[in-house]
Design a protein around this motif. Structure first.
Motif, short mmCIF file in Angstrom:
data_model
loop_
_atom_site.label_atom_id
_atom_site.label_comp_id
_atom_site.label_asym_id
_atom_site.label_seq_id
_atom_site.Cartn_x
_atom_site.Cartn_y
_atom_site.Cartn_z
N HIS A 158 0.81 -1.22 0.00
CA HIS A 158 0.00 0.00 0.00
C HIS A 158 0.85 1.27 0.00
CE1 HIS A 158 0.88 -0.11 4.32
NE2 HIS A 158 0.54 1.16 4.37
N ARG A 164 1.02 -0.13 -5.72
CA ARG A 164 -0.14 0.66 -6.14
C ARG A 164 -0.52 0.36 -7.59
NH1 ARG A 164 0.24 6.27 -3.53
NH2 ARG A 164 -0.08 4.86 -1.79
N ARG A 171 -8.32 -6.58 -8.46
CA ARG A 171 -9.32 -6.36 -7.40
C ARG A 171 -9.02 -7.22 -6.17
NH1 ARG A 171 -14.19 -8.70 -5.88
NH2 ARG A 171 -15.70 -7.25 -4.94
N THR A 174 -6.30 -5.64 -4.18
CA THR A 174 -6.83 -4.45 -3.51
C THR A 174 -7.57 -4.83 -2.24
OG1 THR A 174 -7.06 -3.23 -5.59
CG2 THR A 174 -8.42 -2.51 -3.74
N LEU A 178 -6.57 -3.98 1.75
CA LEU A 178 -7.48 -3.27 2.64
C LEU A 178 -7.83 -4.12 3.87
CD1 LEU A 178 -9.83 -1.63 0.01
CD2 LEU A 178 -8.19 -0.47 1.49
N PRO A 193 -8.85 4.27 3.76
CA PRO A 193 -9.20 3.34 2.66
C PRO A 193 -9.85 4.03 1.47
CG PRO A 193 -9.79 2.37 4.78
CD PRO A 193 -9.39 3.79 5.05
N GLN A 194 -10.73 4.99 1.70
CA GLN A 194 -11.40 5.66 0.59
C GLN A 194 -10.42 6.49 -0.23
OE1 GLN A 194 -14.45 4.98 -0.43
NE2 GLN A 194 -14.48 3.50 1.26
N TRP A 196 -7.22 5.95 -0.42
CA TRP A 196 -6.32 5.01 -1.10
C TRP A 196 -6.99 4.44 -2.35
CZ3 TRP A 196 -5.84 -0.45 -1.82
CH2 TRP A 196 -4.55 -0.86 -2.21
N ARG A 197 -8.28 4.14 -2.25
CA ARG A 197 -9.01 3.65 -3.44
C ARG A 197 -9.03 4.71 -4.54
NH1 ARG A 197 -12.31 -0.80 -3.49
NH2 ARG A 197 -12.67 -1.93 -1.54
N ARG A 198 -9.16 5.98 -4.14
CA ARG A 198 -9.16 7.05 -5.16
C ARG A 198 -7.81 7.13 -5.86
NH1 ARG A 198 -12.21 9.81 -1.13
NH2 ARG A 198 -10.38 11.00 -0.44
N LEU A 200 -6.00 4.63 -6.59
CA LEU A 200 -5.99 3.53 -7.57
C LEU A 200 -6.75 3.92 -8.83
CD1 LEU A 200 -6.52 0.33 -5.38
CD2 LEU A 200 -4.41 1.53 -5.95
#
Length: 277
Positions: A158, A164, A171, A174, A178, A193-194, A196-198, A200
């Motif tokens: 991460h 990354r 998926r 990912t 998380l 987490p949100q 970090w998802r952005r 990606l």
């Protein structure tokens, strides 16, 4: 499929003369040694039962039964209709991974060397192992001042640009990252987490990943993916990164660094395609 024999490594507690072994549950190391020896039995015969495995290794039949069942549960063995066991598909998958990664390293090394000379920064080749990045190669540049220690061979994905870029196209990786949790390494490590998802989503859109001061303060990296698979089935199996001081990697030189790492990854991808065709 050709199966290379495993080297049988029986523990000190196992003895062909006594015909028994201390309970495999007594020691994790003993269990691993016995498991390797059990798998080695299948190099000579395609199918075996517990009785023959026990006799070959000089262990109790109950120990052989437990070990065979455990290996089958993990996919390393599979049970036939006769009740005997044979090598499972997971071993084939592991073997294919090993071959692919050896080929990857062989193909990538000359191109990594060229990239290092072009950008005059440290370059790395990495793959995902669990939720970490394993660095298969690191070519450092003399005088670059990079202070990576020699034990930096495996880092949490991460907080790595290689991790990354690989997570951006996987998926399952990912979700595993998380689930493990985003550990803070520096004040700049992305642990939400949100957010970090952005990152990606942005990584997928731009085709490369950046990591700014997230693992070590003052040091950043940019990574690009190495792809394999046929048309419509392309997936990132590894990545190349350039790492150096934040001011050099993400400062005015950033466009050149991005161009260099993406070009190197594309050339390694093309070389792998030619080698596997």
């Amino acid at each position: 499929m050709t199966v290379l024999p495993f080297s049988p490594v029986l523990s000190a507690g196992a003895s062909a003369a006594t015909g028994n072994v201390e309970d495999a549950d007594d020691s994790p190391l003993r269990s691993v040694s016995t498991a390797v020896a059990v798998l080695d039995c299948f190099a000579a015969e395609p199918e075996l039962g517990a009785t023959k495995v026990a006799a070959r290794l000089g262990i109790a039949k109950s120990t052989a039964c437990r070990m065979l069942a455990a290996l089958a549960a993990g996919g390393l063995l599979e049970r036939s209709g006769s009740g005997r066991y044979r090598l499972g598909l997971r071993l084939f998958e592991y073997g294919q991974l090993a071959v692919d990664r050896l080929l990857l390293r062989e193909v990538a090394m000359p191109l990594l060397g060229e990239l290092r000379e072009t950008v005059r920064e440290t370059v790395q080749l990495g793959v995902a192992v669990g939720t970490d990045v394993l660095y298969l190669e690191r070519l450092e540049t003399a005088g670059a001042g990079l202070r990576f220690r020699t034990d930096y061979h495996r880092n949490p994905a991460h907080s790595s640009s290689i991790g990354r870029i690989l997570a951006a196209s996987d998926r399952d990786l990912t979700l595993a990252i998380l689930e493990r949790g985003l550990e803070r390494r520096t004040p700049f490590t992305i642990v939400d987490p949100q957010r970090w998802r952005r990152t990606l989503v942005q990584t997928r859109e731009q085709g490369y990943a950046t990591c700014r001061d997230e693992y070590d303060l003052g040091w950043s990296s940019i990574a690009a993916p190495i792809l394999t698979g046929g048309e419509g089935r392309r997936r990132a199996v590894a990545a190349v990164s350039i790492v150096g001081s934040t001011s050099r990697v993400l400062g005015p030189r950033k466009p050149a660094v991005v161009q260099g790492v993406r070009r190197a990854a594309e050339r390694i991808t093309a070389a792998l395609d030619r080698a596997s065709s």
